[in-house]
Design a protein around this motif. Structure first.
Motif, PDB file in Angstrom:
ATOM      1  N   THR A 184       0.849  -1.201   0.000  1.00 20.43           N
ATOM      2  CA  THR A 184       0.000   0.000   0.000  1.00 20.43           C
ATOM      3  C   THR A 184       0.884   1.252   0.000  1.00 20.43           C
ATOM      4  OG1 THR A 184      -0.305  -0.026   2.433  1.00 20.43           O
ATOM      5  CG2 THR A 184      -1.942  -1.170   1.096  1.00 20.43           C
ATOM      6  N   GLY A 203      -1.574  -3.194  -3.505  1.00 18.65           N
ATOM      7  CA  GLY A 203      -2.473  -2.109  -3.119  1.00 18.65           C
ATOM      8  C   GLY A 203      -3.680  -2.650  -2.367  1.00 18.65           C
ATOM      9  N   GLN A 205      -7.934  -2.158  -1.998  1.00 17.32           N
ATOM     10  CA  GLN A 205      -9.100  -1.644  -2.727  1.00 17.32           C
ATOM     11  C   GLN A 205      -9.743  -0.450  -2.038  1.00 17.32           C
ATOM     12  OE1 GLN A 205     -12.420  -4.405  -3.023  1.00 17.32           O
ATOM     13  NE2 GLN A 205     -12.997  -3.589  -5.022  1.00 17.32           N
ATOM     14  N   ASP A 207      -8.365   1.678   0.186  1.00 16.71           N
ATOM     15  CA  ASP A 207      -7.337   2.543   0.774  1.00 16.71           C
ATOM     16  C   ASP A 207      -7.747   4.004   0.591  1.00 16.71           C
ATOM     17  OD1 ASP A 207      -5.015   3.902   1.514  1.00 16.71           O
ATOM     18  OD2 ASP A 207      -3.697   2.356   0.681  1.00 16.71           O
ATOM     19  N   SER A 211      -4.729   6.015  -2.051  1.00 15.14           N
ATOM     20  CA  SER A 211      -5.678   5.333  -2.932  1.00 15.14           C
ATOM     21  C   SER A 211      -4.956   4.689  -4.106  1.00 15.14           C
ATOM     22  CB  SER A 211      -6.725   6.323  -3.449  1.00 15.14           C
ATOM     23  OG  SER A 211      -6.120   7.254  -4.330  1.00 15.14           O
ATOM     24  N   VAL A 212      -5.444   3.539  -4.521  1.00 16.39           N
ATOM     25  CA  VAL A 212      -4.774   2.804  -5.603  1.00 16.39           C
ATOM     26  C   VAL A 212      -4.783   3.598  -6.906  1.00 16.39           C
ATOM     27  CG1 VAL A 212      -5.139   0.533  -4.589  1.00 16.39           C
ATOM     28  CG2 VAL A 212      -6.890   1.500  -6.111  1.00 16.39           C
ATOM     29  N   SER A 216      -0.746   3.122  -6.032  1.00 19.25           N
ATOM     30  CA  SER A 216      -0.310   1.779  -6.453  1.00 19.25           C
ATOM     31  C   SER A 216      -0.450   1.533  -7.952  1.00 19.25           C
ATOM     32  CB  SER A 216      -1.094   0.708  -5.684  1.00 19.25           C
ATOM     33  OG  SER A 216      -0.745   0.719  -4.317  1.00 19.25           O
ATOM     34  N   GLU A 217      -1.602   1.889  -8.508  1.00 20.03           N
ATOM     35  CA  GLU A 217      -1.832   1.624  -9.937  1.00 20.03           C
ATOM     36  C   GLU A 217      -0.900   2.429 -10.838  1.00 20.03           C
ATOM     37  OE1 GLU A 217      -6.433   0.064 -10.110  1.00 20.03           O
ATOM     38  OE2 GLU A 217      -6.070   2.221 -10.266  1.00 20.03           O
ATOM     39  N   TYR A 231       0.923  -6.480 -10.093  1.00 20.30           N
ATOM     40  CA  TYR A 231       0.109  -5.613  -9.245  1.00 20.30           C
ATOM     41  C   TYR A 231      -1.003  -6.455  -8.631  1.00 20.30           C
ATOM     42  CZ  TYR A 231      -3.488  -2.278  -7.854  1.00 20.30           C
ATOM     43  OH  TYR A 231      -4.434  -1.587  -7.143  1.00 20.30           O
ATOM     44  N   GLU A 233      -4.206  -6.286  -5.899  1.00 13.32           N
ATOM     45  CA  GLU A 233      -5.075  -5.407  -5.117  1.00 13.32           C
ATOM     46  C   GLU A 233      -5.879  -6.242  -4.142  1.00 13.32           C
ATOM     47  OE1 GLU A 233      -6.977  -1.950  -7.114  1.00 13.32           O
ATOM     48  OE2 GLU A 233      -8.836  -2.941  -6.452  1.00 13.32           O
ATOM     49  N   HIS A 239      -5.814   0.776   3.952  1.00 13.58           N
ATOM     50  CA  HIS A 239      -4.396   1.133   3.882  1.00 13.58           C
ATOM     51  C   HIS A 239      -3.568   0.350   4.891  1.00 13.58           C
ATOM     52  CE1 HIS A 239      -0.966   3.739   3.080  1.00 13.58           C
ATOM     53  NE2 HIS A 239      -0.855   3.985   4.379  1.00 13.58           N
TER      54      HIS A 239
END
Length: 290
Positions: A184, A203, A205, A207, A211-212, A216-217, A231, A233, A239
């Motif tokens: 995260t 990541g 979902q 968070d 936020s992803v 993360s994304e 990746y 999720e 988080h």
């Protein structure tokens, strides 16, 4: 020599040749995977709270080191298998090593030396945490009481939140690392196109801190398309999912570290083809891995 004796001798020679041929693939496999450690994995073995190795811990005080805030080293007690790869793990913003302490025994019992660290300040930003992860690895491999158990060429980094952002920083700064796992992660830098270290971004979902869609994304997508990367999720997770024992985080972290630090292709089955589970809301990858 009689006919029966000749046939008997030929049978012995043939049997010996067959045994040699049968044994050669095993020898070849061992030569191809010199860093392989532990028994063949199963889903149950990588989801278990403890792996096949008994572990011990030693505390490193902040006063005895430079460049980071000390921490706890967890290591396999047996040296029968030779040296092990090593991983340094950093906590998140305002957090201490206690927030990620569960990862020490969980990963070390699978055949790694694991260093969960404290940072110089609880408010250190990702770039500083990346430097501290590398300082911790340098201490671990050159000065720590566990140094003789470590293969200094097989190292990785992990971290939560700002420690996850620091993980990306460390991977960028030291391409000789074998694996990176940001958990995260948070970082204001979004472009990681120069990273050369195999990276698994995890990541969450739900968070609301990192936020992803903002962290993360884009981190994952900015990594080179040619890089070994993935990746994951966590479905419905917040988080703070990495702050308590989490089987999905453990399972895929173990598989990633084994695959890239130990070069152990036996673990690729858990990463490719794309895994499906109710605990995973999304998974992206670049299978198959080189």
């Amino acid at each position: 020599m009689s006919l029966s004796a000749t046939l008997s001798r030929r049978a012995v020679v043939a049997a010996a040749a067959l045994a040699l041929v049968s044994a050669s693939p095993v020898t070849a496999q061992a030569a191809d995977n010199p860093y392989e450690r532990g028994p063949a994995p199963t889903t149950a073995s990588i989801e278990a709270t403890r792996g096949p190795y008994a572990v011990a811990q030693t505390t490193v005080s902040a006063a005895s080191v430079r460049g980071f805030g000390g921490g706890t080293i967890t290591y396999p007690t047996s040296t029968a298998d030779g040296t092990f790869g090593a991983v340094a793990i950093a906590p998140g913003y305002t957090a201490s090593q206690s927030s990620i302490s569960w990862l020490g025994p969980r990963l070390a019992s699978q055949g790694f030396v694991v260093f969960t660290i404290d940072t110089l300040s609880r408010y250190d930003q990702p770039a500083s945490r990346g430097d501290q992860l590398l300082a911790a690895l340098d201490y671990l491999t050159t000065s720590s009481s566990a140094r003789s158990r470590i293969d200094a060429t097989r190292l990785g980094v992990m971290g939560h939140s700002m420690g996850g952002g620091g993980t990306l920083e460390a991977a960028k700064d030291r391409p000789s690392l074998q694996a990176a796992i940001p958990l995260t992660p948070w970082n204001t830098t979004k472009n990681w196109s120069t990273v050369q270290v195999p990276t698994l971004v995890i990541g969450a979902q739900n968070d609301t801190v990192a936020s992803v869609t903002q962290h993360s994304e884009p981190f994952y997508e900015s990594l080179p398309a040619t890089l070994d990367k993935a990746y994951l999720e966590l479905a419905g997770a917040s988080h703070y999912a990495p702050n308590s024992p989490n089987t999905t985080i453990a399972k895929f972290s173990i598989s990633w570290l084994k695959r890239f630090i130990d070069n152990d292709t036996r673990y690729e089955q858990f990463l490719c083809p794309t895994p499906r589970a109710t605990t995973i809301s999304e998974y992206r990858d670049t299978c198959s891995y080189s």
